[in-house]
Every structure is written in structure tokens, then in C-alpha cells.
Design a protein around this motif. Structure first.
Motif, PDB file in Angstrom:
ATOM      1  N   ALA A   1       0.675  -1.175   0.009  1.00 24.00           N
ATOM      2  CA  ALA A   1      -0.220  -0.140  -0.042  1.00 24.00           C
ATOM      3  C   ALA A   1       1.008   1.185   0.025  1.00 24.00           C
ATOM      4  CB  ALA A   1      -1.113   0.049   1.107  1.00 24.00           C
ATOM      5  N   GLY A   2       0.712   2.181  -0.826  1.00 22.22           N
ATOM      6  CA  GLY A   2       1.373   3.356  -0.961  1.00 22.22           C
ATOM      7  C   GLY A   2       0.991   4.438   0.125  1.00 22.22           C
ATOM      8  N   PHE A   3       0.428   3.991   0.941  1.00 19.11           N
ATOM      9  CA  PHE A   3      -0.170   5.006   2.020  1.00 19.11           C
ATOM     10  C   PHE A   3      -0.093   4.311   3.343  1.00 19.11           C
ATOM     11  CE2 PHE A   3      -2.759   4.726  -1.973  1.00 19.11           C
ATOM     12  CZ  PHE A   3      -2.592   6.241  -2.561  1.00 19.11           C
ATOM     13  N   PRO A   4      -0.169   5.251   4.499  1.00 18.95           N
ATOM     14  CA  PRO A   4       0.087   5.056   5.961  1.00 18.95           C
ATOM     15  C   PRO A   4      -1.046   4.054   6.283  1.00 18.95           C
ATOM     16  CG  PRO A   4       0.473   7.205   5.672  1.00 18.95           C
ATOM     17  CD  PRO A   4      -0.292   6.564   4.511  1.00 18.95           C
ATOM     18  N   GLU A   5      -0.973   3.185   7.026  1.00 16.88           N
ATOM     19  CA  GLU A   5      -1.909   2.145   7.963  1.00 16.88           C
ATOM     20  C   GLU A   5      -2.984   3.186   8.321  1.00 16.88           C
ATOM     21  OE1 GLU A   5      -2.486  -1.420  10.548  1.00 16.88           O
ATOM     22  OE2 GLU A   5      -0.493  -0.519  10.608  1.00 16.88           O
TER      23      GLU A   5
ATOM     24  N   ASP B   1      -1.474 -16.632   4.221  1.00 13.00           N
ATOM     25  CA  ASP B   1      -0.896 -15.382   5.234  1.00 13.00           C
ATOM     26  C   ASP B   1      -0.641 -14.133   4.328  1.00 13.00           C
ATOM     27  OD1 ASP B   1      -0.008 -13.938   7.258  1.00 13.00           O
ATOM     28  OD2 ASP B   1       2.129 -14.706   6.830  1.00 13.00           O
ATOM     29  N   ALA B   2      -1.661 -13.116   4.472  1.00 16.47           N
ATOM     30  CA  ALA B   2      -1.611 -11.954   3.544  1.00 16.47           C
ATOM     31  C   ALA B   2      -0.996 -10.969   4.541  1.00 16.47           C
ATOM     32  CB  ALA B   2      -2.919 -11.492   3.070  1.00 16.47           C
ATOM     33  N   THR B   3       0.267 -10.340   4.239  1.00 17.26           N
ATOM     34  CA  THR B   3       0.966  -9.198   4.950  1.00 17.26           C
ATOM     35  C   THR B   3       0.969  -8.100   3.997  1.00 17.26           C
ATOM     36  OG1 THR B   3       2.538 -10.891   6.066  1.00 17.26           O
ATOM     37  CG2 THR B   3       3.136  -8.694   5.986  1.00 17.26           C
ATOM     38  N   VAL B   4       0.332  -6.972   4.880  1.00 25.27           N
ATOM     39  CA  VAL B   4       0.470  -5.637   3.902  1.00 25.27           C
ATOM     40  C   VAL B   4       1.582  -4.780   4.424  1.00 25.27           C
ATOM     41  CG1 VAL B   4      -0.616  -3.444   3.729  1.00 25.27           C
ATOM     42  CG2 VAL B   4      -2.194  -5.663   4.125  1.00 25.27           C
ATOM     43  N   PHE B   5       2.295  -4.258   3.412  1.00 27.50           N
ATOM     44  CA  PHE B   5       3.475  -3.232   3.792  1.00 27.50           C
ATOM     45  C   PHE B   5       3.066  -2.009   3.434  1.00 27.50           C
ATOM     46  CE2 PHE B   5       5.235  -7.480   2.983  1.00 27.50           C
ATOM     47  CZ  PHE B   5       6.270  -7.833   4.050  1.00 27.50           C
ATOM     48  N   TYR B   6       2.860  -1.134   4.537  1.00 29.76           N
ATOM     49  CA  TYR B   6       2.578   0.190   4.402  1.00 29.76           C
ATOM     50  C   TYR B   6       3.600   1.424   3.806  1.00 29.76           C
ATOM     51  CZ  TYR B   6      -1.854  -1.638   6.474  1.00 29.76           C
ATOM     52  OH  TYR B   6      -2.873  -2.553   6.878  1.00 29.76           O
ATOM     53  N   GLN B   7       3.262   1.706   2.760  1.00 31.64           N
ATOM     54  CA  GLN B   7       4.258   2.791   2.500  1.00 31.64           C
ATOM     55  C   GLN B   7       5.729   2.617   2.626  1.00 31.64           C
ATOM     56  OE1 GLN B   7       2.844   6.507   4.169  1.00 31.64           O
ATOM     57  NE2 GLN B   7       3.700   7.850   2.428  1.00 31.64           N
ATOM     58  N   SER B   8       6.225   1.235   2.608  1.00 36.45           N
ATOM     59  CA  SER B   8       7.616   0.840   2.719  1.00 36.45           C
ATOM     60  C   SER B   8       8.197   0.200   1.565  1.00 36.45           C
ATOM     61  CB  SER B   8       7.576  -0.111   3.988  1.00 36.45           C
ATOM     62  OG  SER B   8       6.889  -1.113   3.782  1.00 36.45           O
ATOM     63  N   LEU B   9       7.399   0.180   0.507  1.00 35.62           N
ATOM     64  CA  LEU B   9       8.025  -0.504  -0.637  1.00 35.62           C
ATOM     65  C   LEU B   9       8.052   0.490  -1.859  1.00 35.62           C
ATOM     66  CD1 LEU B   9       5.705  -3.714  -0.641  1.00 35.62           C
ATOM     67  CD2 LEU B   9       8.111  -3.469   0.152  1.00 35.62           C
ATOM     68  N   GLY B  10       8.427   1.701  -1.530  1.00 35.27           N
ATOM     69  CA  GLY B  10       8.818   2.860  -2.540  1.00 35.27           C
ATOM     70  C   GLY B  10       7.486   3.549  -2.933  1.00 35.27           C
TER      71      GLY B  10
END
Length: 229
Positions: free
Chosen positions: A35-39, A63-72
């Protein structure tokens, strides 16, 4: 708008896309969602809900893991989905213009009398053709469109805006859509593409003089703090 897909997820308000799996799933699967936005931010919530539904509907086998605004940036996230290093991501349709012209028609003004008609169009033959072009150009699977909270208003750091002439010579943040950029150029502004995740600091530091977003996004992302008008 934002679009989502399965090789990756793009946010027509925003697009959600997903990477295309190369093999069958194992007994237990781990999915990386970007996600390109904060949690907790409005445009991150659909990705959060998607991850919850994936785990619920798979009875915990996925297992679905969301990475918030940490992948560029959104561009980098889309490229990660295209390469398969991220499974699902989201991207604004305007920023999808860096990879395809499939969704550019939705950047034109006054196409729909009602906002929901935009989403209904995606289910029609013309919309399905657009989605097909998007999938072919990026090599991903389109999942769904995410609401971007309606139309857009112009906010600036210092200059009151009452007519288009008021933004002349101002640096206004836009997406990478050529339609978005040429519109603001026609009003005398300097269109300046900036990723949403960098917009708060870009406004505070004067990289841009203003931007365009709906009020719901402004409140959710706390962007009103960096503007006066």
C-alpha cells in the motif's frame, strides 16, 4: 481512481492489481501486499480489508501481509508487482500512465453525471476492453477499482484560489497523467508530478505550491496541515 490486480494491485479512483502466479499454490501461501499510503489512511483501507478477507476466506491457509508505504513510490510498487516480488499492490489511474494509456480516458473531465457511473462503466464491454489493455501492457491481473473519495479541489500553501487564473505560475502537484498535466499547464500553472507518499514533505518544503485532492483524502492524510487555502 485506483485499480487493483492479482500480479499486483493498482489503486480508477485507484486500481488494485496482482502479480500473475507462475505455479500452483502450496499448502500454505504467503502473499505480500503493498500500500502506498500509511496504515489507517483512506486509500490504504481497501488493501487492509483485502488482506483480512484473503486470510478469512482461505481459513488461514494464506498469510497476507500488508506493507504500508515501505515498498517505494507507486511507480516502484507497480514495478514490484510486475516483476512478481510483490503479489498485490495499488496505484492511481493517473500514475498508471507511466506504463499504459489504457485508463487515460478517465482523466477527462465531466465524463459522468454520477460518480458511481465510473465504476459501472468498468463492468461494460468498453470497460472490460480497457482493463484488458491494462493487463496486457503491465503483465498483471486487474482485481478491482478503489474509490478515491470523489472529485478533486485545489489547495495551496499560501495563494487563495477562486478562479483558474489564480494558479498561474504556481507549482501544482499532479499525477503522471499527460491529461492531468496539460490541464494545469493550460491554466498557467506548472504541473509537478509528485508521489502521494512524498506530497506532505514536498508541500512543506515548497517543492510544490499546491495540489488537488478531495476533502476526505485531505483530512485522512492530514494534508490540510501543510496548506492554508
Amino acid at each position: 481512481m485506483n485499480d487493483m490486480t492479482l500480479k499486483g494491485c493498482l489503486a480508477a479512483a485507484a486500481l488494485c492489481m496482482a502479480a500473475i502466479p507462475s505455479a500452483g499454490f502450496a499448502a500454505e501461501v504467503e502473499l505480500r501486499l503493498g500500500a502506498g499510503f500509511p496504515e489507517g489512511e483512506l486509500l490504504a483501507n481497501p488493501i487492509t480489508k483485502l488482506a483480512e478477507l484473503i486470510e478469512e476466506k482461505s481459513d488461514g491457509e494464506i498469510d497476507a501481509t500488508v506493507f504500508y508505504q515501505s515498498l517505494g513510490t507507486q511507480q516502484q510498487l507497480a514495478q514490484a508487482v510486475m516483476s512478481g516480488t510483490v503479489d498485490i499492490g495499488s496505484m492511481a489511474n493517473g500514475n498508471a500512465a507511466r506504463f499504459t494509456d489504457a485508463f487515460l480516458v478517465f482523466d477527462l473531465p465531466f465524463l459522468f453525471k454520477e460518480y458511481n457511473n465510473l465504476f459501472k462503466t468498468l463492468d461494460q464491454p468498453a470497460g472490460q476492453q480497457i482493463i484488458g489493455t491494462f493487463e496486457e501492457d503491465l503483465g498483471v491481473k486487474y482485481l478491482f477499482a478503489m474509490n478515491n473519495a470523489g472529485g478533486r479541489d485545489i489547495q495551496t500553501r499560501e495563494t487563495p484560489v477562486r478562479t483558474p487564473a489564480d494558479i498561474a505560475n504556481l507549482k501544482i502537484r499532479t499525477t503522471s497523467s499527460p491529461i492531468d498535466m496539460v490541464t494545469f499547464r493550460a491554466w498557467g500553472a506548472t504541473p509537478t508530478p509528485v508521489d502521494f507518499g512524498q506530497l506532505y514533505s514536498a508541500t512543506q518544503q515548497g517543492v510544490v505550491d499546491g495540489f488537488q485532492f478531495g476533502k476526505t483524502i485531505l483530512l485522512s492524510a492530514k494534508l490540510l496541515i501543510s496548506t492554508q487555502n
